[in-house]
Every structure is written in structure tokens, then in C-alpha cells.
Scaffold this active site. Structure first.
Site: not given
Ligand code: GLU
Length: 450
Positions: A127, A167
Site C-alpha cells: 500500500k 484508493d
Molecule cells: N485500494 C483498493 C483496495 O483497498 C484496490 C487495490 C488495487 O486494486 O490494487 O483493495
């Protein structure tokens, strides 16, 4: 919790004294893992599985310097936490919001590892993000920020290394600017390096809606288990970003409706549901001003209640918190329990405080489903986007939607099975954590102490 689990938990607490959100998710997950880890403690301890799972592979922090439209310089902090790569390249979103700290990144990266494992696709957990908020910034300011951010980040990512996505605060516009800068610096066409791209340069159809669609597919399985159908159901949600919007859209397609939604300024009650052209209005309203949902009430002549959340309303069948972390605390949870509503389906990452979650799970009349499982359709569709990029081929919207549906049904079934096998009965929260854990743990043990 046995001695091994307690020792690791104490070590994690000592090592992360200021990281409240991260400790919150670690404690929540450990609680679910008790029956599994205790049974095979020797194995897990021998390979330091829990210790390694709680310490990111690496965490990168960097300065982002950019200049606003008035020529004034700004300094923000950028992050990428590469948490776990046992089952695939790091994968997870970027969050741009003023309250982002390393703690936020670590909690989200830890959750992501379990969630990605649950999808059964080959993606590890990571992340990133920044304490920069795009709210109130011009397109050119956002572009300059994204270019400055990527000028640091590019050396740490790649289609087989780490694949960021969106996100909170990072949508199609931001991903486009980030991708443009990556391509400029590396002088390569590696569009598998980011997901959530525009369709014109390698994005997947359905990706913007995927998290919300997936959540509704998961919900359908929960309802099926109770002998109910989604048709005619009324849903209260918080948040109306891509995720909330996807829920509204899929619910409408399946004959259900979102009758309450909450934003930063209060909540809307639309007894007819957010359906038809109202779905387009949500997009317009958000693009103009993401902080206010009141314009919806003005436009459609429905009720707007300022300054509060819609948790506790009685005239719905399902609650789906889809805004951000710790949206539902113990006070809200008590209101939810009093309302008599049977389904509490988490969607945002960690939307419930641990206290509130324990309370809700203890209510016999409520079925609780955990966000790690429920919102995994977003990242699953990101993995589909990576597949399409590698194949140099695009699937149709129907093909992607069908695959997404399949993944969500699998996640639900795997969670039910994992909890039952662990002797916990029908427990979607524990089952999700256990199923996610087992796959990562197996891969980590197979690959040795690295
Ligand atoms: N931010 C999204 C999540 O919490 C998507 C992450 C992604 O697609 O890599 O899963």
C-alpha cells in the site's frame, strides 16, 4: 492465545508504539487465527510466520516537492509499504488524503496481504500514498504532484515487482498522471505497472465499479445462506465514491436499492433509491465537490440530515459502511444493533473499531461480513487488468463481470469452509482471516526464512 501468539503480539506492540491502526488490524486478525495457529504452532514458530507477516518486507518514505498554481512550493510525504510478496508481486492502492501517515499505510498493507490472498490470484500485499489531498486542487496541481510523487516511486515498482492502483483520493485522473510520468522516466510501455488505468491505455472494463459490484455479489451469497433474495432489499451505505457508487449500480441492476447514503456533510434518505439517472448525478456531484452530498437532496427533493451518519435507521435491510476506517464505533454499533437490521456488511477497509466489531459479532440477530473479503473484488479486477496487460488483449465487460462474480463466490465459500473446519461454525469474519492467512503462510514456509 498461546505463548507463541502472545509473544509475537507483544513484540509487534513494542515495535510499533505509535501505530494504532496497524495494531488494531493485527489484533483483529490474531483473534481469528487462534484455533489455526495453536494447532500448528511448532511449524509456524519454526518458520517465524507470524513475526514475518507483521513486519513489512520494506517501507519506503520520501519527500514530494511540488509547486501550486500560484507558484508557491509545497512539501508532502510519500510512502510505499511493500508488505508481503509470498504469493505474488506487491499489489495495493495509493491513498492521497491529508490524514495519511505511515500507520495508515501499514494497516492497509497488512489488510491487503490477507485480502489479496483471499482472491486466490497471484498478488502480494502493499500500500502507498501521501498526506497530499487532491480536494480543492486544480488538475494542473494534481498533475504536478503526481509527477513529483512518481519521480521517486518509479524505481521501487514494476509489473513484476509492485503494482500500485487507486484508493481514497486516487482515481482515474491521478492514475493517468502517475502512469504518464512512469512512462516518461523509464521510456518503456509497461502498462502493467499500475491498475485502474483509463481504457484507452490498458485499463480494464468494470474496474471502477468492481469493488462495489463485488461487495453486492458477496452480499448475495450471504442472503442466499439465509434463504433470502436480494430483490427488493433496501440498503444504507456510507460513502459514495467509486465503491459506494458501484454498490448503488449493482444493487439497482439486481432489483435492490440504496435508500440511504452518507457523506462528509450528513446523509441522504431517498426512499425510491439511487437508481437510473440519479447514478449519473452522483458522479457529477462528486466531480464538482466531493465534500457535500446535500446537492442530491436539493435536486431530487428528498431528505438531507446534516452533520451525522445514517447508522441506526430502521427502514432498511442491510448496512454497508463503504467510506473509510473506523466509521462505526461502539456507540454507532449499539444503534445498529437496536435498529433490528440483520445484515452488517463491511466494505471500506476496517470500517469498524475492534470494540464495535466484537460487539456486533456478539449480537445473535446480526450477520457480520468482513471488509477484507467483501471488498476484494476491486483488487481482483486489478489482477484481471494485469492479466489483460500481459496478454495484450482486452476482455469484454461481461467477461470481466463474470470472472469477478466467480471470485467473489469463491471468497465467500472459502471463508465459510475455513471457519467450519476450524470449529468456529458460520463465522465470516474469522473464516476470511483464516483462509487469507493459510495461503500466505504456506507460501512463506515453502520459501524458507527470507
Ligand atoms: N485500494 C483498493 C483496495 O483497498 C484496490 C487495490 C488495487 O486494486 O490494487 O483493495
Amino acid at each position: 492465545m498461546n505463548a507463541y501468539m502472545q509473544r509475537v503480539l507483544d513484540e509487534v506492540k513494542a515495535r510499533n508504539p505509535h501505530e494504532k491502526l496497524f495494531l488494531q488490524t493485527v489484533e483483529e486478525v490474531f483473534d481469528s487465527l487462534v484455533p489455526i495457529v495453536e494447532k500448528h504452532s511448532d511449524q509456524y514458530e519454526k518458520y517465524a510466520v507470524l513475526e514475518r507477516m507483521c513486519e513489512p518486507d520494506r517501507q519506503i518514505q520520501f519527500r514530494v516537492t511540488w509547486v501550486d498554481d500560484a507558484g508557491k512550493p509545497h512539501v508532502n510525504r510519500g510512502f510505499r509499504v511493500q508488505f508481503n510478496s509470498a504469493i505474488g508481486p506487491y499489489k495495493g492502492g495509493l491513498r492521497f488524503a491529508s490524514d495519511v501517515t505511515l500507520d495508515t499505510m501499514k494497516f492497509l498493507g497488512f489488510e491487503q496481504t490477507f485480502k489479496n490472498s483471499l482472491t486466490s490470484l497471484p498478488i502480494g500485499g502493499g500500500k502507498g500514498g501521501s498526506d497530499f489531498s487532491p480536494i480543492g486542487k486544480s488538475d494542473m496541481e494534481v498533475m504536478r504532484f503526481c509527477q513529483a510523487f512518481m519521480t521517486e516511486l518509479w524505481r521501487h515498482i514494476g509489473p513484476d515487482v509492485d503494482v500500485p492502483a487507486g484508493d481514497i483520493g486516487v482515481g482515474g485522473r491521478e492514475i493517468g498522471f502517475l502512469y504518464g510520468q512512469y512512462k516518461r522516466i523509464k521510456a518503456v510501455w509497461e502498462n502493467g505497472v499500475l491498475t485502474g488505468k483509463g481504457f484507452s491505455y490498458g485499463g480494464s472494463l468494470i474496474r471502477p465499479e468492481a469493488t462495489g459490484y463485488g461487495a453486492v455479489y458477496y452480499l448475495q451469497e450471504v442472503l442466499k445462506h439465509e434463504g433470502e433474495s436480494i430483490e427488493g432489499k433496501r440498503i444504507a451505505i456510507s460513502g459514495y465514491g467509486n465503491v459506494g457508487w458501484g454498490i448503488m449500480k449493482k444493487a439497482a441492476q439486481l432489483g435492490a436499492k440504496v435508500t440511504y447514503f452518507a457523506g462528509p456533510d450528513g446523509y441522504i434518505h431517498d426512499p425510491d433509491g439511487v437508481v437510473g439517472e440519479k447514478l449519473d448525478f452522483i458522479l457529477e456531484m462528486r466531480a464538482k465537490d466531493p465534500m457535500h452530498c446535500k446537492p442530491y437532496a436539493d435536486k431530487y427533493g428528498v431528505e438531507f440530515v446534516p452533520g451525522t451518519k445514517c447508522w441506526g435507521v430502521k427502514d432498511v435491510d442491510i448496512y454497508m459502511p463503504a467510506a473509510t476506517q473506523n466509521d462505526v464505533n461502539l456507540d454507532w454499533a449499539k444503534k445498529i444493533a437496536e435498529s433490528g437490521v440483520k445484515y452488517y456488511i463491511e466494505v471500506a477497509n476496517m470500517p469498524t473499531t475492534n470494540e464495535a466489531l466484537t460487539f456486533l459479532r456478539g449480537q445473535k440477530h446480526i450477520i457480520v461480513a468482513p471488509s477484507k473479503a467483501v471488498n476484494a473484488g476491486g483488487v481482483a479486477t486489478s489482477a484481471f487488468e494485469m492479466s489483460q496487460n500481459s496478454m495484450r488483449y482486452n476482455w469484454t465487460a461481461e467477461e470481466v463481470d463474470e470472472k469477478l462474480h466467480h471470485v467473489m463466490t469463491n471468497i465467500y465459500n472459502a471463508s465459510v469452509e475455513a471457519a467450519e473446519k476450524a470449529g468456529l461454525g458460520y463465522d465470516l469474519v474469522a473464516g476470511g482471516n483464516i483462509a487469507g492467512f493459510l495461503r500466505v503462510a504456506d507460501a512463506m514456509m515453502a520459501q524458507g526464512l527470507v
